[in-house]
Design an enzyme around this catalytic site. Structure first.
Site, PDB file in Angstrom:
ATOM      1  N   HIS A 516       0.838  -1.189   0.000  1.00 51.41           N
ATOM      2  CA  HIS A 516       0.000   0.000   0.000  1.00 51.41           C
ATOM      3  C   HIS A 516       0.877   1.245   0.000  1.00 51.41           C
ATOM      4  CE1 HIS A 516      -3.290  -2.727   2.012  1.00 51.41           C
ATOM      5  NE2 HIS A 516      -2.940  -3.130   0.806  1.00 51.41           N
TER       6      HIS A 516
HETATM    7  C1  LIG Z   1      -0.103  -9.525  -1.446  1.00 55.07           C
HETATM    8  C2  LIG Z   1      -0.896  -8.279  -1.683  1.00 55.07           C
HETATM    9  C3  LIG Z   1      -2.120  -8.100  -1.039  1.00 55.07           C
HETATM   10  C4  LIG Z   1      -2.865  -6.953  -1.272  1.00 55.07           C
HETATM   11  N1  LIG Z   1      -4.067  -6.858  -0.656  1.00 55.07           N
HETATM   12  C5  LIG Z   1      -4.806  -5.744  -0.810  1.00 55.07           C
HETATM   13  C6  LIG Z   1      -6.076  -5.639  -0.173  1.00 55.07           C
HETATM   14  O1  LIG Z   1      -6.560  -6.592   0.436  1.00 55.07           O
HETATM   15  N2  LIG Z   1      -6.758  -4.469  -0.277  1.00 55.07           N
HETATM   16  C7  LIG Z   1      -6.269  -3.424  -0.988  1.00 55.07           C
HETATM   17  O2  LIG Z   1      -6.926  -2.385  -1.036  1.00 55.07           O
HETATM   18  N3  LIG Z   1      -5.086  -3.525  -1.660  1.00 55.07           N
HETATM   19  C8  LIG Z   1      -4.348  -4.647  -1.592  1.00 55.07           C
HETATM   20  N4  LIG Z   1      -3.154  -4.760  -2.270  1.00 55.07           N
HETATM   21  C9  LIG Z   1      -2.697  -3.638  -3.117  1.00 55.07           C
HETATM   22  C10 LIG Z   1      -3.189  -3.721  -4.556  1.00 55.07           C
HETATM   23  O3  LIG Z   1      -2.654  -4.851  -5.180  1.00 55.07           O
HETATM   24  C11 LIG Z   1      -2.766  -2.468  -5.332  1.00 55.07           C
HETATM   25  O4  LIG Z   1      -3.284  -1.335  -4.668  1.00 55.07           O
HETATM   26  C12 LIG Z   1      -3.276  -2.430  -6.758  1.00 55.07           C
HETATM   27  O5  LIG Z   1      -2.859  -3.547  -7.468  1.00 55.07           O
HETATM   28  C13 LIG Z   1      -2.785  -1.181  -7.483  1.00 55.07           C
HETATM   29  O6  LIG Z   1      -3.323  -1.149  -8.770  1.00 55.07           O
HETATM   30  P1  LIG Z   1      -2.583  -0.399  -9.953  1.00 55.07           P
HETATM   31  O7  LIG Z   1      -3.390  -0.607 -11.177  1.00 55.07           O
HETATM   32  O8  LIG Z   1      -2.283   0.996  -9.543  1.00 55.07           O
HETATM   33  O9  LIG Z   1      -1.167  -1.120 -10.068  1.00 55.07           O
HETATM   34  P2  LIG Z   1      -0.804  -2.635 -10.435  1.00 55.07           P
HETATM   35  O10 LIG Z   1      -1.893  -3.560 -10.124  1.00 55.07           O
HETATM   36  O11 LIG Z   1       0.518  -2.855  -9.816  1.00 55.07           O
HETATM   37  O12 LIG Z   1      -0.611  -2.594 -12.003  1.00 55.07           O
HETATM   38  C14 LIG Z   1       0.454  -1.859 -12.578  1.00 55.07           C
HETATM   39  C15 LIG Z   1       0.949  -2.577 -13.803  1.00 55.07           C
HETATM   40  O13 LIG Z   1       1.848  -1.721 -14.497  1.00 55.07           O
HETATM   41  C16 LIG Z   1       2.920  -2.503 -15.002  1.00 55.07           C
HETATM   42  N5  LIG Z   1       4.051  -1.606 -15.222  1.00 55.07           N
HETATM   43  C17 LIG Z   1       4.808  -0.995 -14.276  1.00 55.07           C
HETATM   44  N6  LIG Z   1       5.772  -0.261 -14.854  1.00 55.07           N
HETATM   45  C18 LIG Z   1       5.634  -0.420 -16.188  1.00 55.07           C
HETATM   46  C19 LIG Z   1       6.344   0.092 -17.304  1.00 55.07           C
HETATM   47  N7  LIG Z   1       7.379   0.905 -17.152  1.00 55.07           N
HETATM   48  N8  LIG Z   1       5.932  -0.284 -18.540  1.00 55.07           N
HETATM   49  C20 LIG Z   1       4.867  -1.130 -18.710  1.00 55.07           C
HETATM   50  N9  LIG Z   1       4.175  -1.640 -17.681  1.00 55.07           N
HETATM   51  C21 LIG Z   1       4.544  -1.272 -16.442  1.00 55.07           C
HETATM   52  C22 LIG Z   1       3.152  -3.532 -13.926  1.00 55.07           C
HETATM   53  O14 LIG Z   1       3.841  -4.661 -14.433  1.00 55.07           O
HETATM   54  C23 LIG Z   1       1.735  -3.852 -13.500  1.00 55.07           C
HETATM   55  O15 LIG Z   1       1.192  -4.904 -14.255  1.00 55.07           O
HETATM   56  C24 LIG Z   1      -2.380  -5.917  -2.112  1.00 55.07           C
HETATM   57  C25 LIG Z   1      -1.162  -6.111  -2.763  1.00 55.07           C
HETATM   58  C26 LIG Z   1      -0.423  -7.283  -2.566  1.00 55.07           C
HETATM   59  C27 LIG Z   1       0.853  -7.474  -3.297  1.00 55.07           C
END
Ligand SMILES: Cc1cc2nc3c(=O)[nH]c(=O)nc-3n(C[C@H](O)[C@H](O)[C@H](O)COP(=O)(O)OP(=O)(O)OC[C@H]3O[C@@H](n4cnc5c(N)ncnc54)[C@H](O)[C@@H]3O)c2cc1C
Ligand code: SF4
Lengths: 588, 213
Positions: A516
């Protein structure tokens, strides 16, 4: 100049996580030609994550190849700017993902909304307690949006992720059984709440005795078979554990792979290109218009992808890093306090009080990442923080994530770390302990920020992102008080022994805490303290949208993801309803 | 371990590890210890895997030691750490007691492990605490990970704590039920080697057992 230049698209979305999948879907729905670039590999959930192989704690929780490959890219870390930052060489405090579906594919599924007050934190605190009450060096600020504006988008996210829960407040009417402190919702959750475990019931009874109102935390793992807003079917969760850090073989946990991508693949004008690592957002000679992005493709070639709209959904860290690498916006300077990119980084606080029972045994391995019984009375403005002298709060809960055997063996303090005594204690207590967990807020401070590391580089020769962060006195005070409250609850559960995990003095990158991470490209109403406006649109480059936890000005008590998903829905709607009518123009 | 071919560890290293993991998790009335659980086999396989060569970790220098909060900063991989540390601990034991670690009495071995844990034994090339922490982490993993990784033989770790292994498709119905769920554990190894049949969704069909307290 890149060797290869691709055909232009209407919108390029970087990242395929929560943000990238929803943004792609919504923009494709609006008729745009959308390309999603993802640095990780392609995934076919039906073959990549099957039972029984998914029930492997070592492979997924410990060593997973769906987490970011740190040999190519990591962050560097130091507690304060007097130290030299060093790379996080092995996965520790957090586990960002790297595959189609992103971190979100292996999240836990706790899908909580923030409190209305969280979006106007600074104003509300100053209004109630005066400006003098803000902690020293705090850079807390308002988000630039209000509850009433964004509530429909929380609802939309819940309809996409099939969140199960019981409403506590529908349009101002308090509902029995729900969280009475949540903001007014437009309607009930799309799915019923999770079933309460016996452990949850013990917690609930203790909490009720102390005057709290326990409820089942909102869960984005289906509580029944469910067809979502995008007409994708998700099946009911089996509560078999191996959940958080794992990808669900049932497709019961909502994430991009189970809830959005199946519908997105059917969009004729959508393309997903995996194994493409974006290294830069390109701008024209004015620096005020994005012309697309440059990425390194699977074969190592530098490729230029022109686009009319660029969306970054690359998690907190890379959203910030890509802005810094592209020279977009002014980097934050902690000395002067000026500049915005990298400002207001913060993490999430947590804590635990453990109760051990001699006479009671549980089935701790039955559960799921998001099964929990919670109270919200100690969160945000629900408590009067005036007499307590801190800002922020926490929700307290009894989670039943499914106690996997390598990491979930709690033993009482004073037990040796290994040897015969330890073995006996493990055998005795694995099934006889309950943890009362604190999930708390963390404010933003002048000295905590993200910038580019001067020494360490990624596999492409580009500087790593550097994180400067530590726990602040305000958070330690908050957690100390929360510990006392948790002890009261634990005592009311009548265990034979209670252990309090002490509040850590310093933040450490080693133990897993949570993924987070927030801030770095904050949203707000004022360009001198924010990177993007209330629509997640860059102040400097109006056809660039930067979406995710990067935009939170500080970390409220709840997990970030429902709000990240909500912001994706909100930003997409802004693009469709406002931006596309006047392309290239600042929306506020 | 006559039925296992070590891919990385030398015979002397296996002797050291068998002795060490047995002190860390001893055999007692509760069941087998680290040696018979196959923790050394587990460690051998881990050291031969990408984990052992830090294949997914950041490996570029410089490598200053840093603060405790900054985490692992050694330029050695786990495979290198085990090799170097076991040699240097052996030298230490031979110099002090004229015997390698595995030939010392249990109490002496325990004493040495405690000193390594506290960083009190000065090894020439690396911190003894760094090695001890890695050894303990891997021993615990070897005792509780799925037996498919070479440790947790006969699911001794899971039997010790009452963990049923691969979940049953019927957990959903048990979620709200306080009745105790005591089952003979089933591992991925059991299913992959067809020792037991899973249900159609790959879940375990558990057989209930009586557990003594
Ligand atoms: C074990 C675990 C448990 C969790 N449990 C919870 C929970 O219960 N409740 C909660 O609210 N949150 C939880 N989270 C947090 C949640 O996973 C994240 O808040 C969420 O995934 C963020 O979404 P996002 O789309 O911003 O990023 P992400 O899901 O990380 O997606 C970003 C994507 O961008 C890609 N990327 C990055 N840089 C580049 C680049 N330069 N070029 C191309 N692609 C790129 C990455 O590979 C990734 O696929 C948890 C996380 C983990 C790891
Ligand atoms: S507990 Fe539910 S959501 Fe989690 S992995 Fe198992 S079936 Fe999927």
């Amino acid at each position: 100049m890149s060797a290869i230049k691709m055909k232009p698209v209407d919108a390029v979305v970087v990242g395929s996580g929560v943000v990238g999948s929803i943004m792609s879907m919504e923009l494709a729905n609006a008729g745009l030609k959308v390309l999603c670039l993802e640095r990780g590999r392609m995934i076919d959930p039906k073959n990549d994550f099957v039972a029984p192989q998914v029930h492997d704690e070592l492979k997924f929780d410990r060593h997973s190849d769906i987490f970011q490959n740190l040999s190519r890219e990591t962050i560097t870390f130091r507690n304060n700017s007097g130290q030299t930052a060093l790379p996080m060489r092995e996965m520790g405090s957090f586990k960002p993902g790297e595959m189609v579906g992103g971190t979100a594919a292996h999240w836990g599924g706790n899908a909580r909304r923030f409190l209305p007050h969280d979006f106007e934190l600074r104003s509300k605190i100053v209004e109630r307690y005066g400006a003098g009450f803000l902690p020293e060096d705090a850079t807390i600020q308002d988000w630039g949006v209000t509850w009433d504006e964004i509530e429909p988008y929380y609802d939309m996210f819940e309809q996409i992720y099939g969140v199960g829960g019981k409403a506590g407040n529908i349009e101002g009417e308090i509902q029995a059984g729900g969280n009475p402190h949540e903001g007014p919702r437009s309607r009930e959750f799309p799915n019923p709440p999770t079933c309460r475990t016996p452990q949850g019931e013990i917690f609930a009874q203790a909490a009720r005795e102390l005057g709290y109102a326990p409820f089942q935390g909102p869960a984005a793992a289906m509580t029944r078979d469910f067809q979502n807003l995008y007409k994708v079917m998700m099946l009911e969760c089996h509560r078999g554990g191996f959940c958080s850090s794992h990808v669900c073989s049932q497709g019961a946990k909502a994430n991009p792979l189970s809830a959005v991508l199946p519908a997105l693949y059917k969009q004729p004008d959508f393309e997903l290109r995996p194994l493409c690592n974006v290294i830069r957002v390109n701008t024209d000679s004015t620096g005020r218009k994005a012309t697309g992005v440059t990425y390194i493709d699977a074969r190592g070639r530098e490729v230029e992808q022109p686009a009319d709209i660029v969306v970054l959904g690359t998690y907190c860290f890379n959203n910030t890093r890509l802005l810094l690498l592209s020279g977009i916006g002014t980097p934050y300077d902690p000395q002067s306090g000026r500049g915005v990119v990298g400002r207001n980084y913060s993490y999430q606080t947590g804590g635990r009080v453990h109760a051990f029972f001699d006479d009671r045994e549980f089935n701790p391995f039955i559960g799921g990442g998001q099964v929990n019984t919670s109270i919200d009375e100690l969160n945000g403005d629900v408590i009067d923080r005036g007499p307590l002298g801190f800002v922020g709060g926490a929700y307290i809960n009894m989670p039943n994530p499914g106690a996997s055997p390598i990491k979930s063996k709690q033993v009482p303090h004073g037990t040796p770390r290994w040897g015969g005594e330890w073995k006996k204690a493990v055998a005795q207590h694995y099934r006889r302990n309950l943890g009362v967990h604190i999930h708390g807020s963390c404010m933003s401070y002048k000295q905590h920020y993200l910038d580019l590391d001067p020494t360490y580089k990624d596999a492409y020769g580009l500087p790593l992102l550097r994180m400067t962060f530590d726990w602040h006195e305000n958070e330690r005070k908050m957690l100390t008080w929360m510990n006392e409250k948790c002890v009261e609850i634990a005592k009311a559960m009548k265990p034979s022994k209670i252990d309090v995990r002490p509040v850590p003095k310093k933040y450490s990158i080693i133990p897993y805490q949570s993924t987070h991470n927030i801030g770095g490209a904050v949203m707000g109403a004022d360009p001198s303290t924010s990177v993007v406006n209330k629509y997640l649109q860059s102040w400097d480059v109006p056809n660039l949208f930067v979406v995710g936890g990067s935009s939170f000005p500080q970390n409220p008590a709840q997990g970030p993801t429902a709000t990240i998903g909500m912001l994706a829905c909100w930003a997409a709607d802004g693009i469709k309803e406002v931006y596309l009518k006047k392309p290239g123009v600042s929306m506020v | 371990m006559g039925d296992y071919a070590y891919a990385y560890l030398t015979p002397a290293e296996v002797r050291f590890l068998d002795a060490a993991v047995e002190r860390l998790i001893p055999t007692d009335e509760l069941g087998p210890g680290g040696r018979d659980a196959g923790c050394a086999c587990y460690i051998d396989r881990q050291l031969s895997s990408p984990w052992g060569s830090h294949g997914r970790n950041y490996r570029s220098g410089p490598w200053p030691e840093g603060t405790p909060e900054q985490g692992f900063q050694s330029r050695f991989t786990p495979a290198e750490i085990y090799r170097i540390a076991i040699r240097e601990i052996t030298d230490h034991c031979v110099a002090r007691f004229e015997k390698p670690f595995d030939q010392l009495a249990a109490a002496k071995q325990e004493e040495i492990l405690k000193a390594l844990e506290k960083g009190e034994i000065e090894l020439p090339s690396l911190s003894s605490k760094l090695f001890f922490d890695m050894l303990w982490r891997n021993t615990e993993e070897g005792y509780f990970a799925d037996p498919m990784y070479g440790g947790n033989r006969d699911k001794v770790g899971w039997k010790l704590i009452g963990f049923p292994g691969v979940p049953s498709g019927a957990y959903r119905e048990h979620l709200g039920n306080p009745a105790l769920y005591n089952a003979e554990p089933i591992s991925i190894l059991d299913i992959q080697t067809r020792a037991v049949e899973p249900d159609a969704n790959g879940f375990a069909k558990h057989v209930m057992i009586k557990r003594e307290k």
